[in-house]
Design a protein around this motif. Sequence first.
Motif, PDB file in Angstrom:
ATOM      1  N   TYR A  54       9.767 -11.075  -3.247  1.00  0.00           N
ATOM      2  CA  TYR A  54       8.689 -10.864  -2.276  1.00  0.00           C
ATOM      3  C   TYR A  54       8.697  -9.461  -1.670  1.00  0.00           C
ATOM      4  O   TYR A  54       7.814  -9.112  -0.912  1.00  0.00           O
ATOM      5  CB  TYR A  54       8.785 -11.915  -1.159  1.00  0.00           C
ATOM      6  N   MET A  57       5.701  -6.959  -1.859  1.00  0.00           N
ATOM      7  CA  MET A  57       4.425  -7.267  -1.203  1.00  0.00           C
ATOM      8  C   MET A  57       4.039  -6.171  -0.218  1.00  0.00           C
ATOM      9  O   MET A  57       4.877  -5.666   0.517  1.00  0.00           O
ATOM     10  CB  MET A  57       4.523  -8.603  -0.450  1.00  0.00           C
ATOM     11  N   LYS A  63       1.493 -14.490  -0.524  1.00  0.00           N
ATOM     12  CA  LYS A  63       2.027 -15.076  -1.752  1.00  0.00           C
ATOM     13  C   LYS A  63       2.414 -16.522  -1.506  1.00  0.00           C
ATOM     14  O   LYS A  63       2.791 -16.888  -0.387  1.00  0.00           O
ATOM     15  CB  LYS A  63       3.272 -14.287  -2.191  1.00  0.00           C
TER      16      LYS A  63
END
Lengths: 152, 356
Positions: A54, A57, A63
């Motif tokens: 992640y 991002m 997400k």
Amino acid sequence: MKLKNAYFTRRKFLNSILGGWLGVVVVSFISPIVKFVWPPYKEPDEVQLALTDYSSMQPGDVKNFAWGNKPGLLKRVADGSFIAWVGVCSHLDCNVTWLPEKKQFYCACHVGWYDENGTNISGPPPKPLRRLEVAVEGEDLFVRKPGAGAKA
Amino acid sequence: MKIDMKKFAAWFDERLALTPIFKYMTKKEVPQHGHSIWYYTGSSILLFLVIQIVTGIMLAFYYQPTLDGANASIARIMTELPLGWLIRSIHSWSATFMIAIVMIHMVASMLTKSYRKPREATWMTGMMLIVVSMVFGFTGYLLPWDDLSLSATKVGTNIPAAIPVVGKWVTQFLRGGDDVTGDTLTRFFIFHVCILPLVIFAILILHILLVQKEGMSVPLKDEVAKRRVPVLPFWPNFVLREVIIWLVLLGTVLTVSLVFAPSLGLSADLMAPAPEGVKPEWYFLFLFQTLKIFPANMGPVTGEFVAVVIILIGIMAVFFLPFIDNKPETKKGRVITYLSILGVIYAIVFSIWSLL
């Protein structure tokens, strides 16, 4: 046969003993049946995600992740930290989706809309999306139920 | 060796004592009047029930009620097994026909007021049968396990949760947990093929026995005037007419199943967003639309809660209709007739509205 001064006959007494005993036996089976039929599976108190999945991002990105058996939504905010919601609609439990071009969450079941902060803005949803707490600990991302606290 | 059929029959009758039943059937009479046509709806429902049982058992030989197996096993039934697509199509269409005729059967009983004394229990068992039939439909809808059926089930099983205290328990019972998962699928399969069949048979036997016990209801005006209506012998005259209707319906359901076979969506993903156009089966549409028109919040409670309470009161009112409409030949009875017609119009209008 009814004895003198008795409230009920001997037959009635014996019937009650037998019937009452049978009743108690049946009732004693209810608890294990109920426990079996209503399963202990609840949603998780926390899930652990790998930060590397992640970390790419951008602020404003959203997400999905697995919050037990339903989707969770993870959003990166301007200061680089994360916020998370349970990804089901507060109306009737359908999975919601993030529409990046509109910067809104959308539920297709009954056309419910939430803004980028998860607040219900239009359609039938009565409440905002349910918030979850996010903590970055080393290489891991922990998503927790509010108030579940960190596990040592 | 020649078998003496008469002796054979006598041997059985000595043990099973079935003669009174046959005698009853040959002596039974069906009244003939302007509303006689509705008498045929009952046996038509039985026809579709038998089709459901036969095709359902066939499907269950290959269907796998698991997260990975459900959608794939139906795909296999439809593509690999001889006429499998047709069996599934008939099961799906025959369900629709059955519910449609159940509704007609109910509306006819409601408007001819055949629920009046002494047939209150017949009406109430009938209402239970409608509810069970609709639960059959609801549980069957999930089994193909595609996106639409998953979302429809999430919505449907979440509705009881709007009721305080017990609602959450009902939802957990239906889902087998807090969420719709593979356990829900297995559970729905067992409801559909084990529990509901037992329940429907128990109530159906009672319903049919009650109909036999009280005989066929005649129109209210003939009953009030104590007029004797002409009758038709049940055997063979009435049964012959029933068989003709059965054959027409059988031909119709086969034709429709052949031409409009249901498709199968991709296997459902628990994490995927809800697809567009989530709709329940057509016989839930008026309830679906009723839920939809309520606002999110109404004062201290959610609109959903208000809608669910109103729907429950409505169902209770219909269930206890024989007791509400206890003087059908008076002015009150006429008012209730108009309200019944209004109820039917509401269901039709809301169903159509939900499709717009």
